[in-house]
Design an enzyme around this catalytic site. Structure first.
Site, PDB file in Angstrom:
ATOM      1  N   GLU A  34       1.806  -0.668  -6.914  1.00  0.00           N
ATOM      2  CA  GLU A  34       2.285  -1.893  -6.406  1.00  0.00           C
ATOM      3  C   GLU A  34       2.702  -2.883  -7.354  1.00  0.00           C
ATOM      4  OE1 GLU A  34      -0.693  -3.991  -3.580  1.00  0.00           O
ATOM      5  OE2 GLU A  34      -1.509  -2.077  -3.216  1.00  0.00           O
ATOM      6  N   MET A  58       0.732  -0.870   4.413  1.00  0.00           N
ATOM      7  CA  MET A  58      -0.315  -1.691   4.164  1.00  0.00           C
ATOM      8  C   MET A  58      -0.068  -3.243   4.916  1.00  0.00           C
ATOM      9  SD  MET A  58      -0.922  -0.964   0.155  1.00  0.00           S
ATOM     10  CE  MET A  58       0.760  -1.478  -0.430  1.00  0.00           C
ATOM     11  N   GLU A  78      -3.168  -8.716   5.068  1.00  0.00           N
ATOM     12  CA  GLU A  78      -3.187  -9.408   4.038  1.00  0.00           C
ATOM     13  C   GLU A  78      -2.082 -10.684   4.255  1.00  0.00           C
ATOM     14  OE1 GLU A  78      -5.494  -9.824   0.396  1.00  0.00           O
ATOM     15  OE2 GLU A  78      -6.203  -9.648   2.459  1.00  0.00           O
ATOM     16  N   TRP A 112      -8.490  -0.028   5.722  1.00  0.00           N
ATOM     17  CA  TRP A 112      -8.702  -0.926   4.546  1.00  0.00           C
ATOM     18  C   TRP A 112      -9.891  -1.948   4.829  1.00  0.00           C
ATOM     19  CZ3 TRP A 112      -8.703   0.036  -0.457  1.00  0.00           C
ATOM     20  CH2 TRP A 112      -9.332  -0.766  -1.325  1.00  0.00           C
TER      21      TRP A 112
END
Length: 424
Positions: free
Chosen positions: A215, A278, A281, A404
């Site tokens: 990342e 992902m 977030e 996650w």
């Protein structure tokens, strides 16, 4: 399956009588406290059995599975109350099959740190096609830095789940090092050594492949990263293993920001076997209060990804946590602690809060006042938000979902996923 939203005056017993269900099953499947107290606005999942078995005691789940021509994993998934227990006690009422068997057949995976509680791990591992111990690192010369993954691999194998090796640039200090990645890409000998060490580790420990998560890469490392993944995938495929790559949630090719600029969706899509989006977030510990994984934002990422990567290669990220923000939010000062779905609902119950549901984000939230008089807002996940994420997997023909993470207790989430997905 039915998802019900609690109204004023509802109790577990009255709902159980109305829907013809066992109150204990409602409590177990939804992660409620033993007293079964409910919060106005919370979601409950109701499942309707068509075939059950009452144990006399001492039988194993495997024996019952054989008797009813199903699998031990499916029985464990159909009966959250077992918590991974494979020997039945007298009186255990085991659901063999439910109405409305799921027709979506995809895989699920989940990440776990090596210090995960063993009972928690055993309660969820049968819901996973893949288990990813978090995380391997590497030295400047390409030597692997290993987590203590033996217990996780053994548990995965015992429950018929496939362990998938996870490699990242995460440092012991808890941040992703773009410098470490940059140095690796500039050193062909280190790359070759790392790739050989990965292959050796996979063979030795019985992993089925590799999941890579680099990342915050420098923009000028975009091509080098794609080349590294292509070479790693070729080596692993030649030896019968797969390679998965994690992608930040981009929505355009030239999206600004250090998280995005070193990532080329199209190039990595060609290089790897699977790509993990992902998609969480948006709401995060240092950011302003909002849903962690708002479905409208998640959808935009999926639609962008599908324009550059075949849908059958894409894996949707599924968040298993929420955040509690103190108000007013102050950028640079506010820090929101994370909490599980169970903890969020219990907090709402404790504070007498009513849970709301944001239709645009497809996420639950609530406000409450703390003992110090400060107002808080909590965003989290529930059966309704999970259903919307599964609907995205179905609608866009994705390969599956990765969670996650598995470190937080969330019975309702796993029961919901099992009700909607015929897990591979």
């Amino acid at each position: 399956m039915q998802i019900y939203t609690v109204r004023l005056g509802d109790t577990v017993n009255t709902l159980a009588a109305e829907y013809g269900l066992d109150p204990g099953r409602i409590i177990s499947d939804n992660g409620l406290a033993p007293d079964g107290l409910l919060v106005v606005g919370q979601s409950l999942i109701f499942l309707f059995p068509t075939e059950t078995y009452t144990a006399s005691g001492g039988e194993t789940v495997g024996e019952i599975a054989g008797r009813y021509q199903t699998t031990e994993r499916e029985l464990l998934r159909n009966n959250w109350f077992l918590q991974g227990k494979t020997t039945l006690a007298a009186g255990d009422n085991v659901v063999i099959r439910y109405e409305d068997a799921p027709t979506l057949n995809v895989f699920l995976g989940g990440y776990a740190y090596d210090f995960i509680n063993q009972n928690l791990l055993e309660s969820v591992v049968s819901y996973m096609t893949y288990l990813m111990p978090f995380t391997y690192g590497f030295s400047p010369s390409g030597e692997l830095v290993s987590p203590d993954d033996g217990r996780l691999i053994e548990t995965a194998n015992r429950y018929g789940t496939k362990p998938l090796m996870h490699l990242s640039t995460l440092t012991p200090g808890g941040y992703f090092s773009n410098e470490a990645a940059h140095a690796l890409f500039a050193d062909p000998a280190a790359i070759e050594n790392l790739q050989q060490k990965i292959l050796e580790n996979i063979r030795t420990k019985g992993y089925i492949g590799l999941d890579v998560d680099f990342e915050y890469l420098f923009a000028n490392d975009k091509d080098a990263y794609a080349d590294f993944i292509a070479g790693t995938t070729a080596l692993l495929n030649a030896n019968g293993y797969i390679c998965v790559v994690a992608l930040p949630p981009k929505i355009s090719d030239n999206q600004a920001g250090l998280l995005y600029e070193g990532i080329d969706y199209a190039a990595l899509g060609e290089a790897a076997d699977f790509l993990f989006l992902m998609t969480y977030e948006w709401g995060y510990r240092l950011g302003p209060p909002m849903a962690v994984a708002p479905i409208n934002s998640v959808r935009r990422v999926v639609e962008y990804a599908r324009e550059r990567i075949p849908a059958e290669k894409l894996i949707l990220g599924i968040s298993n946590y929420g955040y509690d923000w103190m108000l007013p939010y102050v950028r640079g000062e506010s820090v929101a602690p994370s909490l599980s779905t169970v903890e969020a609902v219990n907090l709402a119950l404790e504070r007498g809060a009513e849970i709301q549901f944001d239709e645009q984000a497809a996420s639950p939230y609530f406000y409450y006042t703390a003992d110090d008089g400060r107002e808080h807002v909590v965003w989290f996940e529930d059966a309704r938000s999970y259903r919307e994420k599964v609907n995205l997997i179905r609608k866009y023909g994705l390969a599956g979902g990765f969670i996650w993470d598995l470190m937080r207790r969330n019975p309702q989430g796993f029961v919901t996923l099992n009700a909607l997905i015929d897990i591979q």
